[in-house]
Scaffold this motif. Structure first.
Motif, PDB file in Angstrom:
ATOM      1  N   ALA A 258      36.380  12.641  17.766  1.00  0.00           N
ATOM      2  CA  ALA A 258      35.129  11.938  17.511  1.00  0.00           C
ATOM      3  C   ALA A 258      34.603  12.230  16.116  1.00  0.00           C
ATOM      4  O   ALA A 258      33.942  11.380  15.499  1.00  0.00           O
ATOM      5  CB  ALA A 258      34.085  12.312  18.562  1.00  0.00           C
ATOM      6  N   ALA A 259      34.879  13.421  15.602  1.00  0.00           N
ATOM      7  CA  ALA A 259      34.432  13.763  14.249  1.00  0.00           C
ATOM      8  C   ALA A 259      35.170  12.934  13.203  1.00  0.00           C
ATOM      9  O   ALA A 259      34.602  12.583  12.161  1.00  0.00           O
ATOM     10  CB  ALA A 259      34.639  15.252  13.987  1.00  0.00           C
ATOM     11  N   VAL A 260      36.432  12.603  13.476  1.00  0.00           N
ATOM     12  CA  VAL A 260      37.195  11.749  12.555  1.00  0.00           C
ATOM     13  C   VAL A 260      36.568  10.360  12.508  1.00  0.00           C
ATOM     14  O   VAL A 260      36.373   9.779  11.437  1.00  0.00           O
ATOM     15  CB  VAL A 260      38.668  11.665  12.986  1.00  0.00           C
ATOM     16  N   ARG A 281      50.390  19.186  16.838  1.00  0.00           N
ATOM     17  CA  ARG A 281      51.203  17.969  16.874  1.00  0.00           C
ATOM     18  C   ARG A 281      51.020  17.249  18.215  1.00  0.00           C
ATOM     19  O   ARG A 281      50.893  17.872  19.257  1.00  0.00           O
ATOM     20  CB  ARG A 281      52.670  18.287  16.636  1.00  0.00           C
ATOM     21  N   GLY A 282      51.013  15.920  18.137  1.00  0.00           N
ATOM     22  CA  GLY A 282      50.838  15.115  19.337  1.00  0.00           C
ATOM     23  C   GLY A 282      49.444  14.562  19.498  1.00  0.00           C
ATOM     24  O   GLY A 282      49.224  13.652  20.309  1.00  0.00           O
ATOM     25  N   ASP A 283      48.474  15.084  18.758  1.00  0.00           N
ATOM     26  CA  ASP A 283      47.115  14.536  18.822  1.00  0.00           C
ATOM     27  C   ASP A 283      47.115  13.112  18.286  1.00  0.00           C
ATOM     28  O   ASP A 283      47.778  12.800  17.299  1.00  0.00           O
ATOM     29  CB  ASP A 283      46.145  15.402  18.004  1.00  0.00           C
ATOM     30  N   ARG A 284      46.344  12.236  18.919  1.00  0.00           N
ATOM     31  CA  ARG A 284      46.295  10.832  18.539  1.00  0.00           C
ATOM     32  C   ARG A 284      44.856  10.415  18.280  1.00  0.00           C
ATOM     33  O   ARG A 284      43.919  10.969  18.836  1.00  0.00           O
ATOM     34  CB  ARG A 284      46.881   9.938  19.651  1.00  0.00           C
ATOM     35  N   SER A 285      44.706   9.393  17.431  1.00  0.00           N
ATOM     36  CA  SER A 285      43.385   8.841  17.133  1.00  0.00           C
ATOM     37  C   SER A 285      43.528   7.347  16.896  1.00  0.00           C
ATOM     38  O   SER A 285      44.459   6.900  16.211  1.00  0.00           O
ATOM     39  CB  SER A 285      42.774   9.508  15.892  1.00  0.00           C
TER      40      SER A 285
END
Length: 365
Positions: A258-260, A281-285
């Protein structure tokens, strides 16, 4: 033969060994043997780094390992081929140094260099920093990053050189002019370093966090404005600050998606968003790609340190233009390393930088 401090060194030492996700154990292991071009350093202080926390929490690397890379201590043994240091020197260590010759290095992308990705400090097992132990072996290729600690400064300041280096590297990636407006999201130890370094460059810093104590500290570290990150009026506040233009840059110093999105919304066209905490690794946005293409917003990352900045970092820290001492709020004995990692992973009001101190009797503040 190596030169050493008077008196024989022990054959074994205490170390906190990683055995898998969430599994840290205090064990007795051999004191590392050094080679002709290496140093043996008795650890005085080692900071708890978010990158190591994620490896420990999620078990992202194979055990066994001894973590800890924000390390300062005293040289107790030197290999015969080492020059420029003496036994007894108090030093800050640096665990990643690039080859300066490969394609990545020629482009200044040191963190992508194959040699850089090797860890040059170990207390045993697969090299992983080793600072959660009583002694570490420092390999030849990372010696250019070792910095003497001046007499007036303490080991805790020395242990902070590595994290400050990572922040200075990130700041250097931004295209900023004096008077520009920058938002720093998150005012933990890293966010506060960003706030201070940006303020030193004449940037107008707005800082956000959810802890009132950290917002107060942000002002002490140079933030012109300090707001709650969940304030629904934040867009209006930024609009007033920038006369409707939007921020010149935003730094996301927390690993929160949410900060992004918030940063993307608040930065002006052709502004910059820098991600500093998204190392898992593996985080998505989900990102509206037109904000990058049509609005020309730059989405940047910055990871790890830059050995070429060591002299500048030492000047900032040891000269106390960036006084890191107020950031160190908690010290844990070696046998309490698991509790140190837990506190750093779940910050509480009043808690900032957490440091493991293997030898309390040798710690000079």
């Amino acid at each position: 033969m190596p030169s050493a401090v008077r008196g024989s060194l022990p054959k074994t030492m205490r170390a906190v060994v990683y055995h898998g996700a969430g599994d840290l154990r205090l064990e007795t292991v051999p004191v590392p043997a050094i080679r002709p071009g290496e140093l043996l350093v008795r650890v005085a202080a080692c900071g708890v780094c978010p990158t190591d926390i994620k490896k420990i929490q999620y078990g992202t690397v194979h055990p066994p390992r001894i973590f800890g890379h924000e390390t300062a201590g005293t040289i107790v043994t030197m290999g015969a081929a080492v020059r420029g240091f003496r036994v007894g020197d108090r030093v800050a260590l640096h665990h990643h140094v690039p080859c300066r010759q490969c394609h990545f290095c020629r482009h200044g992308a040191f963190a992508q260099c194959a040699q850089y990705k090797r860890t040059g400090i170990t207390a045993g097992f697969e090299p992983a920093g080793g600072g959660y132990a009583e002694y570490v072996r420092v390999m030849p290729f990372v010696l250019p990053g070792v910095v003497p600690i001046p007499a007036r400064n303490g080991f805790l300041e020395g242990a902070m050189l590595e994290p400050v280096n990572t922040v200075l590297k990130a700041v250097d990636r931004l295209r900023l002019r004096r008077g520009d407006a920058v938002l720093v999201i998150g005012q933990g130890p890293i966010g506060l370093m960003f706030t201070r370094l940006l303020e030193l460059r004449g940037v107008v810093v707005a800082a956000t966090d959810l802890m009132p104590s950290r917002l107060r500290l942000a002002r002490q570290f140079g933030a012109r404005h300090a707001w709650r990150g969940d304030d629904p009026a934040l867009p209006e506040r930024v609009g007033r600050l920038t006369r409707g233009r939007g921020l010149d840059a935003a730094i996301v110093a927390v690993p929160i998606e949410a900060a992004v999105q918030q940063a993307l919304a608040l930065v002006r066209g052709a502004g910059q968003i820098l991600l500093f905490a998204h190392t898992r690794r593996g985080d998505r946005s989900a990102i509206d790609l037109s904000s990058v293409c049509v609005d020309e917003k730059d989405l940047l990352g910055s990871y790890s340190s830059d050995v070429t900045l060591q002299a500048s970092v030492a000047k900032l820290v040891f000269g106390r233009r960036l006084d890191v001492r107020p950031l160190v709020t908690h010290r844990f004995a070696l046998e309490e390393t698991a509790a140190a990692v837990d506190l750093a992973a779940h910050p509480q009001p009043g808690a900032l930088k957490v440091v493991v101190v293997p030898r309390v009797d040798n710690l000079k503040d």
